[in-house]
Design an enzyme around this catalytic site. Structure first.
Site, PDB file in Angstrom:
ATOM      1  N   GLY A 205     -52.982 -28.487  19.551  1.00  0.00           N
ATOM      2  CA  GLY A 205     -52.361 -29.568  18.767  1.00  0.00           C
ATOM      3  C   GLY A 205     -53.398 -30.608  18.382  1.00  0.00           C
ATOM      4  O   GLY A 205     -54.489 -30.273  17.897  1.00  0.00           O
ATOM      5  N   LYS A 207     -55.379 -32.144  20.048  1.00  0.00           N
ATOM      6  CA  LYS A 207     -56.641 -32.061  20.823  1.00  0.00           C
ATOM      7  C   LYS A 207     -57.592 -30.997  20.256  1.00  0.00           C
ATOM      8  O   LYS A 207     -58.655 -30.756  20.818  1.00  0.00           O
ATOM      9  CB  LYS A 207     -56.333 -31.787  22.293  1.00  0.00           C
ATOM     10  CG  LYS A 207     -55.595 -32.955  22.970  1.00  0.00           C
ATOM     11  CD  LYS A 207     -55.427 -32.742  24.441  1.00  0.00           C
ATOM     12  CE  LYS A 207     -54.232 -32.092  24.843  1.00  0.00           C
ATOM     13  NZ  LYS A 207     -53.439 -31.236  25.173  1.00  0.00           N
ATOM     14  N   ASP A 236     -49.111 -21.294  12.207  1.00  0.00           N
ATOM     15  CA  ASP A 236     -49.205 -20.190  11.239  1.00  0.00           C
ATOM     16  C   ASP A 236     -50.294 -20.477  10.202  1.00  0.00           C
ATOM     17  O   ASP A 236     -51.016 -19.567   9.779  1.00  0.00           O
ATOM     18  CB  ASP A 236     -47.869 -20.002  10.518  1.00  0.00           C
ATOM     19  CG  ASP A 236     -46.760 -19.633  11.486  1.00  0.00           C
ATOM     20  OD1 ASP A 236     -47.060 -19.027  12.525  1.00  0.00           O
ATOM     21  OD2 ASP A 236     -45.597 -19.966  11.205  1.00  0.00           O
ATOM     22  N   SER A 275     -45.859 -26.877   3.085  1.00  0.00           N
ATOM     23  CA  SER A 275     -46.933 -27.711   3.648  1.00  0.00           C
ATOM     24  C   SER A 275     -48.274 -26.991   3.768  1.00  0.00           C
ATOM     25  O   SER A 275     -49.284 -27.608   4.120  1.00  0.00           O
ATOM     26  CB  SER A 275     -46.513 -28.207   5.039  1.00  0.00           C
ATOM     27  OG  SER A 275     -46.530 -27.135   5.960  1.00  0.00           O
TER      28      SER A 275
HETATM   29  O1  RIB Z   1     -43.914 -20.858  13.097  1.00  0.00           O
HETATM   30  C1  RIB Z   1     -42.885 -21.434  12.329  1.00  0.00           C
HETATM   31  C2  RIB Z   1     -41.899 -20.356  11.962  1.00  0.00           C
HETATM   32  O2  RIB Z   1     -41.301 -19.866  13.135  1.00  0.00           O
HETATM   33  C3  RIB Z   1     -40.766 -20.846  11.099  1.00  0.00           C
HETATM   34  O3  RIB Z   1     -41.055 -20.759   9.726  1.00  0.00           O
HETATM   35  C4  RIB Z   1     -39.597 -19.982  11.560  1.00  0.00           C
HETATM   36  O4  RIB Z   1     -39.108 -19.126  10.589  1.00  0.00           O
HETATM   37  C5  RIB Z   1     -40.098 -19.229  12.788  1.00  0.00           C
HETATM   38  O5  RIB Z   1     -40.414 -17.918  12.517  1.00  0.00           O
END
Ligand code: RIB
Length: 294
Positions: A205, A207, A236, A275
């Site tokens: 996060g 850090k 992600d 985002s």
């Molecule tokens: O990492 C975020 C994602 O986790 C979201 O978009 C949700 O769909 C879950 O898969």
């Protein structure tokens, strides 16, 4: 140079409620807003790799409902091959996301069609084999992850595994992994220092993150300072951006630095997909330092 990244994973529609604070069990709170976004860890990571400049593709399954069409349209808008999204009978995967005033969230997923992505076809294995980097997560069955990592391992495609939602990872999958990307909770739950993988990247996060190549010293990568609005999809963004950089031939440490800037930008905007920053936005945030990553 073309950097090819293939993602085998989930695609969800995120139903996002914004609240001042996440309710305790048994408590009712009133939301400030509600929105519907494309999401799912597979789809988010593919878009992150794509916006980072890679030739990215997503192999996933969606339902034959309106949400499935929303995700197909999202993939097409990003310039990816929408035909790699299988349309299955029934419901598209859904995620109920609650985000609080500090940007933290909790998420409940209903897998829907993601559960039906059980194996790759020969053509899909071929796509994995021709890629520079494969990314998988665990929102789809182990069988399809094993198919994908096996095809990657046989052809020398690098495998990035983001083992979330966290569960036991079968040895056959772990054996093919080049880089495991976890957050600090997953690192603890999986006891990653005992896993037989050549490299672990742990996101921390605000850090920053830690890069641990087996046999080497741990390298800390600091985070860019930011005021988080919504952390959904930040992990992600990090995974997809890191994979895109590695696919371009960038070393792990520099790739993680670049991915860390991408993730920091993603928390400044609401939603997962909306985002995710473009390559230009990340380079602008890096300023003169960006030359080091070219
Ligand atoms: O990492 C975020 C994602 O986790 C979201 O978009 C949700 O769909 C879950 O898969």
């Amino acid at each position: 140079m073309s950097a090819r990244v293939t993602v085998v994973g989930s695609a969800n529609v995120d139903l996002v409620t914004r609240v001042d604070r996440i309710p305790a069990p048994g408590e009712t709170v009133t939301a400030e807003s509600f929105a519907v976004f494309a999401g799912g860890k597979g789809l988010n990571q593919a878009i992150a790799a794509r916006r980072a400049g890679a030739q990215a593709q997503l192999i996933a399954a969606v339902g034959d409902d309106a949400y499935g069409q929303l995700l197909v349209d999202t993939i097409a808008t990003e310039g990816m091959d929408k035909n790699l999204l299988r349309r299955e009978g029934g419901a598209t995967g859904t995620a109920f996301v609650t985000t609080d005033a500090t940007g933290e969230n909790n998420i409940v997923i209903v897998p829907g069609a993601n559960r039906l992505l059980r194996h790759l076809t020969d053509e899909e294995r071929e796509l994995v084999s021709e890629s520079d980097v494969l990314i998988c997560q665990l929102e789809v069955p182990d069988t399809v992850v094993e198919d994908a990592v096996t095809a990657a391992w046989k052809s020398g495609t690098k495998v990035v595994l983001n083992p979330t939602p966290v569960r036991h990872v079968p040895a056959a999958i772990l054996a093919a992994v080049d880089v495991l990307i976890v957050n600090e909770h997953e690192a603890q739950q999986l006891q990653v220092d005992k896993l037989p993988v050549p490299c672990v990247l742990t996101t921390l996060g605000s850090k920053g993150s830690t890069l641990q190549v087996r046999g080497g010293r741990a390298i800390h990568i600091p985070a860019r300072k930011t005021i988080p609005l919504d952390t959904t999809g930040a992990g992600d963004t990090f995974v997809g951006a890191f994979a895109a950089e590695v696919a371009r031939g960038v070393e792990y440490e520099a790739a993680a630095q670049w991915a860390s800037i991408a993730a920091s930008l993603s928390v400044e905007e609401p939603g997962a997909v909306p985002s995710i920053p473009t390559r230009r936005a990340v380079d602008d945030a890096l300023g003169p330092k960006r030359e080091e990553n070219q």
